[in-house]
Motif scaffolding. Sequence first.
Motif, PDB file in Angstrom:
ATOM      1  N   ALA A  22       0.859  -1.184   0.000  1.00  0.00           N
ATOM      2  CA  ALA A  22       0.000   0.000   0.000  1.00  0.00           C
ATOM      3  C   ALA A  22       0.897   1.236   0.000  1.00  0.00           C
ATOM      4  O   ALA A  22       1.750   1.379   0.875  1.00  0.00           O
ATOM      5  N   ILE A  23       0.712   2.108  -0.985  1.00  0.00           N
ATOM      6  CA  ILE A  23       1.496   3.339  -1.091  1.00  0.00           C
ATOM      7  C   ILE A  23       0.576   4.517  -0.832  1.00  0.00           C
ATOM      8  O   ILE A  23      -0.439   4.687  -1.510  1.00  0.00           O
ATOM      9  N   ILE A  24       0.929   5.332   0.150  1.00  0.00           N
ATOM     10  CA  ILE A  24       0.088   6.466   0.533  1.00  0.00           C
ATOM     11  C   ILE A  24       0.955   7.708   0.667  1.00  0.00           C
ATOM     12  O   ILE A  24       2.174   7.622   0.752  1.00  0.00           O
ATOM     13  N   GLY A  25       0.320   8.861   0.665  1.00  0.00           N
ATOM     14  CA  GLY A  25       1.060  10.104   0.809  1.00  0.00           C
ATOM     15  C   GLY A  25       0.303  11.260   0.182  1.00  0.00           C
ATOM     16  O   GLY A  25      -0.715  11.087  -0.494  1.00  0.00           O
ATOM     17  N   CYS A  26       0.818  12.439   0.386  1.00  0.00           N
ATOM     18  CA  CYS A  26       0.199  13.659  -0.107  1.00  0.00           C
ATOM     19  C   CYS A  26       0.146  13.668  -1.631  1.00  0.00           C
ATOM     20  O   CYS A  26       0.966  13.032  -2.305  1.00  0.00           O
ATOM     21  N   GLY A  27      -0.809  14.397  -2.186  1.00  0.00           N
ATOM     22  CA  GLY A  27      -0.836  14.627  -3.617  1.00  0.00           C
ATOM     23  C   GLY A  27       0.471  15.256  -4.071  1.00  0.00           C
ATOM     24  O   GLY A  27       0.992  16.149  -3.406  1.00  0.00           O
ATOM     25  N   GLY A  28       1.024  14.779  -5.180  1.00  0.00           N
ATOM     26  CA  GLY A  28       2.279  15.313  -5.680  1.00  0.00           C
ATOM     27  C   GLY A  28       3.514  14.701  -5.055  1.00  0.00           C
ATOM     28  O   GLY A  28       4.640  15.068  -5.406  1.00  0.00           O
ATOM     29  N   SER A  29       3.336  13.750  -4.127  1.00  0.00           N
ATOM     30  CA  SER A  29       4.494  13.137  -3.461  1.00  0.00           C
ATOM     31  C   SER A  29       5.159  12.074  -4.322  1.00  0.00           C
ATOM     32  O   SER A  29       6.288  11.663  -4.042  1.00  0.00           O
ATOM     33  N   ILE A 113       3.356  18.438  -8.334  1.00  0.00           N
ATOM     34  CA  ILE A 113       2.151  18.607  -9.158  1.00  0.00           C
ATOM     35  C   ILE A 113       2.410  19.558 -10.322  1.00  0.00           C
ATOM     36  O   ILE A 113       1.824  19.410 -11.393  1.00  0.00           O
ATOM     37  N   ALA A 114       3.315  20.535 -10.128  1.00  0.00           N
ATOM     38  CA  ALA A 114       3.670  21.432 -11.224  1.00  0.00           C
ATOM     39  C   ALA A 114       4.405  20.665 -12.322  1.00  0.00           C
ATOM     40  O   ALA A 114       4.119  20.832 -13.524  1.00  0.00           O
ATOM     41  N   GLN A 115       5.335  19.808 -11.926  1.00  0.00           N
ATOM     42  CA  GLN A 115       6.076  19.014 -12.906  1.00  0.00           C
ATOM     43  C   GLN A 115       5.156  18.027 -13.614  1.00  0.00           C
ATOM     44  O   GLN A 115       5.288  17.801 -14.827  1.00  0.00           O
ATOM     45  N   ARG A 116       4.219  17.462 -12.872  1.00  0.00           N
ATOM     46  CA  ARG A 116       3.259  16.536 -13.470  1.00  0.00           C
ATOM     47  C   ARG A 116       2.407  17.237 -14.504  1.00  0.00           C
ATOM     48  O   ARG A 116       2.133  16.695 -15.578  1.00  0.00           O
ATOM     49  N   ARG A 117       1.987  18.449 -14.211  1.00  0.00           N
ATOM     50  CA  ARG A 117       1.178  19.210 -15.161  1.00  0.00           C
ATOM     51  C   ARG A 117       1.974  19.494 -16.439  1.00  0.00           C
ATOM     52  O   ARG A 117       1.437  19.398 -17.552  1.00  0.00           O
ATOM     53  N   ILE A 142      -2.610  20.225  -0.093  1.00  0.00           N
ATOM     54  CA  ILE A 142      -1.185  19.877  -0.102  1.00  0.00           C
ATOM     55  C   ILE A 142      -0.415  20.738   0.903  1.00  0.00           C
ATOM     56  O   ILE A 142       0.410  20.236   1.668  1.00  0.00           O
ATOM     57  N   ALA A 143      -0.697  22.038   0.898  1.00  0.00           N
ATOM     58  CA  ALA A 143       0.019  22.954   1.794  1.00  0.00           C
ATOM     59  C   ALA A 143      -0.172  22.581   3.263  1.00  0.00           C
ATOM     60  O   ALA A 143       0.737  22.743   4.086  1.00  0.00           O
ATOM     61  N   GLY A 144      -1.346  22.068   3.610  1.00  0.00           N
ATOM     62  CA  GLY A 144      -1.629  21.740   5.004  1.00  0.00           C
ATOM     63  C   GLY A 144      -1.566  20.265   5.340  1.00  0.00           C
ATOM     64  O   GLY A 144      -1.901  19.870   6.470  1.00  0.00           O
TER      65      GLY A 144
END
Length: 199
Positions: A22-29, A113-117, A142-144
């Motif tokens: 199971a892989i979890i984490g913040c968006g953009g991680s 997320i910027a690089q992904r975009r 993401i910030a929080g």
Amino acid sequence: MIRSSTPLRNSRNRVAAVDRIAIIGCGGSGKSRLARSLGGTVGITPVHLDGLYYDRDWKPLDQEQFAALQRDLVTAPQWIIDGNYASSLPIRLQAADTVIFLDLPAWACLRGIAQRRLRSRGGQHDSIGVYDRITWNFIRYIAGYRQQMAPRVRQLIADHAGDAQVVVLRSRRAVRRYLAGVAVPGSAAPAVAAGEEHT
């Protein structure tokens, strides 16, 4: 230099199979990227939960149907599933032998997320597990994340992961090091390195 914080559970010097991950984490991680890389190494096709949760118009699946799909997925002898969805996270944690928590700082996730975009130009890309929709709510999330969501994730891991090996990676370098230590299906888990936490 990144240092590990207090372990989620008592550390154990042991080796473990890497079959149900199971892989979890913040968006953009980098959850989907890690899932693809790890899957290619151990020979398991990853499942990206965003692809199950959203249809082509970004309409979410009914929560109970979504949970039922996950209960079915985790009955397989081998799997890699990436995604958060805290309400159904216990399903994955209880069945996993390995839990990887990408606990990267907010700036790294926002950059992600910027690089992904830039790479994907937005939208849904099933073949690589990229589901790219950036909103102000997502940026605030993401910030929080480390202050608001990460403590809840840690508690869910403590409550539901049982004897699973828990790996916390806090930098892109730590992710690369972890991948370098994974060899073949059934091999021992990689050793602890800077920016990593195994329990």
